[in-house]
Motif scaffolding. Structure first.
Motif: not given
Length: 265
Positions: A9-11, A21-22, A241-242, A252-253
């Protein structure tokens, strides 16, 4: 820059705007630096359980293999329906997890993502929780001793206030013009008598600004299950979401998916 690893998941860090953060395994990429730049994600056809690491063909609940989905406390039904917490019945999947995560102070809050919604979270996690939901504003309304009590208040208030976010409206910044403090004041009379002792009007509203160059007119969902190659210009990041100029991907998905990511400065 080219990196290979399993999606996490994105930080993020609470700043103005939110700093994202990716995350690929132990690598972290500062996404804000790549706003307006091209990002390419190639799915390498491999998924690993985020808990036990086993190779799987299908993930459950954002990154679990089936045994971890079935057995781990993080995936129990009471995580998404906290009013059904069964710790006190002695049937918790992991008593240590229950003590650490559920039998701890929780807050009940109001958040504005598209419309006002009610939710709960452990007190130390509240800012992270609000950012993960794409909230532009949020305020605690009660602090309770455990997760089950928080869930009981939440399920009661969901009769009067939404308990879910419309993610498409959230990403398009279609946000209701409502006053969180006014709603907090109004909702006090809806809280049952046995929970009135926990109601708290002392907190100020938290506000959040997200890194976005433009707001998409239409929301097209991008999926690594349907396309192994995703490429576009990064125009924003919000919640998990990006946001690319040709669609959005919920990172996250796809936790546990092995990818090669190319970023162009």
């Amino acid at each position: 820059m080219i990196l290979t690893g399993h999606i996490r998941p994105l930080g993020h860090e609470y700043k103005t705007p939110i700093s994202y953060l990716m995350r690929l395994d132990n690598e972290e990429i500062p996404l804000n630096d790549y706003l307006g730049k091209t990002i390419e994600i190639n799915y390498l056809g491999e998924i690993s359980c985020i808990y036990c690491g086993r190779k799987i063909k299908k993930s459950f609940n954002n990154g679990s293999c089936f045994p971890c989905f079935r057995d781990r406390p993080e995936n129990d039904v009471c995580i998404v329906k906290p009013h059904l917490c069964h710790f006190h019945k002695g049937t918790c999947r992991d008593e240590d997890f229950g003590q650490t995560h559920c039998m701890q102070p929780h807050i009940v809050y109001l958040a504005l993502s598209d419309d006002i919604k009610v939710g709960i979270t452990r007190k130390p996690n509240m800012i992270k929780r609000w950012i993960d939901q794409g909230a532009v504003a949020a305020v605690p309304i009660a602090e309770v001793p455990d997760r089950k009590t928080a869930g009981e208040i939440e399920i009661h208030l969901s009769q009067f206030i939404n308990d879910k976010t419309n993610w498409r409206r959230m990403l398009k910044n279609q946000i209701a013009d409502k006053d969180l403090l006014a709603v907090r004041s109004d909702i006090k009379n809806q809280i049952p008598d046995q929970y009135q002792q926990f109601f708290d009007e002392s907190h100020d509203v938290w506000t959040f600004e997200y890194p976005q160059l433009q707001i998409p007119d239409k929301i097209k969902s991008l999926s690594l299950d349907k396309q192994e190659h995703i490429k576009g210009n990064l125009i924003g990041v919000k919640a998990q979401y990006m946001i690319l100029d040709n669609g959005v991907i919920n990172m996250r998905k796809f936790s546990g998916y092995k990818v090669r990511v190319e970023l162009y400065l």
